[in-house]
Design a protein around this motif. Sequence first.
Motif, PDB file in Angstrom:
ATOM      1  N   ASP A   1      12.086   3.506  25.701  1.00  0.00           N
ATOM      2  CA  ASP A   1      13.006   4.535  25.203  1.00  0.00           C
ATOM      3  C   ASP A   1      13.453   4.190  23.777  1.00  0.00           C
ATOM      4  N   PRO A   2      12.786   4.752  22.754  1.00  0.00           N
ATOM      5  CA  PRO A   2      13.144   4.399  21.376  1.00  0.00           C
ATOM      6  C   PRO A   2      14.536   4.877  20.969  1.00  0.00           C
ATOM      7  N   ALA A   3      15.039   5.958  21.585  1.00  0.00           N
ATOM      8  CA  ALA A   3      16.382   6.447  21.243  1.00  0.00           C
ATOM      9  C   ALA A   3      17.436   5.425  21.672  1.00  0.00           C
ATOM     10  N   LYS A   4      17.256   4.907  22.884  1.00  0.00           N
ATOM     11  CA  LYS A   4      18.187   3.890  23.378  1.00  0.00           C
ATOM     12  C   LYS A   4      18.096   2.628  22.520  1.00  0.00           C
ATOM     13  N   ALA A   5      16.884   2.285  22.124  1.00  0.00           N
ATOM     14  CA  ALA A   5      16.688   1.104  21.280  1.00  0.00           C
ATOM     15  C   ALA A   5      17.367   1.295  19.926  1.00  0.00           C
ATOM     16  N   ALA A   6      17.270   2.504  19.376  1.00  0.00           N
ATOM     17  CA  ALA A   6      17.895   2.791  18.075  1.00  0.00           C
ATOM     18  C   ALA A   6      19.408   2.650  18.173  1.00  0.00           C
ATOM     19  N   GLU A   7      19.941   3.044  19.328  1.00  0.00           N
ATOM     20  CA  GLU A   7      21.391   2.953  19.545  1.00  0.00           C
ATOM     21  C   GLU A   7      21.838   1.482  19.599  1.00  0.00           C
ATOM     22  N   VAL A   8      21.023   0.627  20.223  1.00  0.00           N
ATOM     23  CA  VAL A   8      21.321  -0.814  20.261  1.00  0.00           C
ATOM     24  C   VAL A   8      21.406  -1.362  18.841  1.00  0.00           C
ATOM     25  N   ARG A   9      20.450  -0.966  18.020  1.00  0.00           N
ATOM     26  CA  ARG A   9      20.425  -1.419  16.621  1.00  0.00           C
ATOM     27  C   ARG A   9      21.740  -1.099  15.917  1.00  0.00           C
ATOM     28  N   LEU A  10      22.228   0.126  16.138  1.00  0.00           N
ATOM     29  CA  LEU A  10      23.454   0.536  15.465  1.00  0.00           C
ATOM     30  C   LEU A  10      24.666  -0.225  15.995  1.00  0.00           C
ATOM     31  N   ARG A  11      24.683  -0.419  17.320  1.00  0.00           N
ATOM     32  CA  ARG A  11      25.844  -1.093  17.916  1.00  0.00           C
ATOM     33  C   ARG A  11      25.955  -2.551  17.496  1.00  0.00           C
ATOM     34  N   ASP A  12      24.845  -3.143  17.066  1.00  0.00           N
ATOM     35  CA  ASP A  12      24.920  -4.545  16.642  1.00  0.00           C
ATOM     36  C   ASP A  12      25.876  -4.709  15.453  1.00  0.00           C
ATOM     37  N   ALA A  13      26.026  -3.654  14.663  1.00  0.00           N
ATOM     38  CA  ALA A  13      26.942  -3.729  13.515  1.00  0.00           C
ATOM     39  C   ALA A  13      28.379  -3.979  13.989  1.00  0.00           C
ATOM     40  N   GLU A  14      28.738  -3.443  15.153  1.00  0.00           N
ATOM     41  CA  GLU A  14      30.092  -3.669  15.701  1.00  0.00           C
ATOM     42  C   GLU A  14      30.301  -5.146  16.021  1.00  0.00           C
ATOM     43  N   VAL A  15      29.254  -5.768  16.559  1.00  0.00           N
ATOM     44  CA  VAL A  15      29.335  -7.196  16.867  1.00  0.00           C
ATOM     45  C   VAL A  15      29.517  -7.988  15.574  1.00  0.00           C
ATOM     46  N   ASP A  16      28.791  -7.595  14.543  1.00  0.00           N
ATOM     47  CA  ASP A  16      28.938  -8.280  13.252  1.00  0.00           C
ATOM     48  C   ASP A  16      30.368  -8.150  12.729  1.00  0.00           C
ATOM     49  N   GLN A  17      30.978  -6.991  12.954  1.00  0.00           N
ATOM     50  CA  GLN A  17      32.369  -6.792  12.532  1.00  0.00           C
ATOM     51  C   GLN A  17      33.324  -7.688  13.322  1.00  0.00           C
ATOM     52  N   MET A  18      33.063  -7.797  14.637  1.00  0.00           N
ATOM     53  CA  MET A  18      33.885  -8.681  15.470  1.00  0.00           C
ATOM     54  C   MET A  18      33.794 -10.113  14.946  1.00  0.00           C
TER      55      MET A  18
END
Lengths: 235, 235
Positions: free
Chosen positions: A148-165
Amino acid sequence: MMRDPHIVSSFDKDLESVQAMVMRMGGLVEKALLEAVEALEMRDEALAERVRAGDAAIDALEEQIQTECARILALRSPTATDLRTVLTVMRLAAALERSGDYAKNLAKRSLVLMHMAPVNGAPGAIRRMARAVVALLSDALDAYIARDPAKAAEVRLRDAEVDQMYAALFRQFLTYMLEDPRTITPCMHLHFIAKNIERVGDHATAIAEQVIYLVEGAVPETARPKVDSVPMAEG
Amino acid sequence: MMRDPHIVSSFDKDLESVQAMVMRMGGLVEKALLEAVEALEMRDEALAERVRAGDAAIDALEEQIQTECARILALRSPTATDLRTVLTVMRLAAALERSGDYAKNLAKRSLVLMHMAPVNGAPGAIRRMARAVVALLSDALDAYIARDPAKAAEVRLRDAEVDQMYAALFRQFLTYMLEDPRTITPCMHLHFIAKNIERVGDHATAIAEQVIYLVEGAVPETARPKVDSVPMAEG
């Protein structure tokens, strides 16, 4: 390559078995991460020791997966998508093995921290970050299984939140250290723990990118959050 | 598989070409590491920026190697030692790519450090550690090309010296920070730089272990210096 969905090839059977191993490995890594932060928060030495000892099973599983993939390559000589899939499985296993190393490292540092004065609020913040990263890892593996590339793309974006944390924790630790030099040693360990959790997030992102590459044949164009991001604002 | 040494197979030609790319990649990574520590020591912003920008070439080379290896697997369907060799090349390229990331990260942190008060003696110690690690990396790649397990075993042992250099730096930075809280921020960056160099040493060790596995078919029994070693004495 056309395939009759009712015929299960030997390759498919091999692949299914090795994928099941990857999923088991993912489960072990997620558990190790959550238990390591729990050990840190509860100052539970026995739990930290179990996480530390448990990494051997993760390593063994990785070796089994890599050996099995090499066997599939030698025996089935897959091409095109099948070949890409086997290579993807090998990369997933490598990413999970490294993530397991980070969980083990976290457990070791939590053991060190248990003998120091607690740093207010830090374990809770670390736990929240670890939970976010475990969710990322779990979703990245789901995206692989579902192709599921859409779900994978969403993971990529959410990693930025972890970087902010991570960046927020970095600032917090610097403040503590400047206010009270006695917190320097524990804060340095906590800082490494935060950095290691952030790196697991990077591995989740790498897995997600492998999924996109596998399904769409190209790596996403937009720059992803960097592996070795330095919070420059704090510099 | 018996081979007439006078007959060069298509596989051998493919392998030679991809191995040449790995060696070029190794050269770029070594140069990046040495230039990054030079930029740190000389406070040379332009050099640090060049190292940072140069990582794209290393990443591109890695992608080319991985693609070429996948092509060889698909086209030549190698088995036994030939298959193991291609898989080794893929792992070498991945290890070099990560090492290049660490050099880039070092360059970024050196840019941050240029705007802070210098920490006495630190850049010199970092430089010595980086030189030792570059020698390890270079010897590990030589051991691969020569298929020399004795040389590879020696690389494994020498990595322990790098770990000791890291532990000594860790102690030194802690002392600085306790003595003068104004050094906390630069010391944290320096500490990460030291840790990243230590990690490149771990990748050199991993390459050496791949060589031993490739030639002897088994991973060495004796425990190698740990990837995520925590200097517990300092905890």
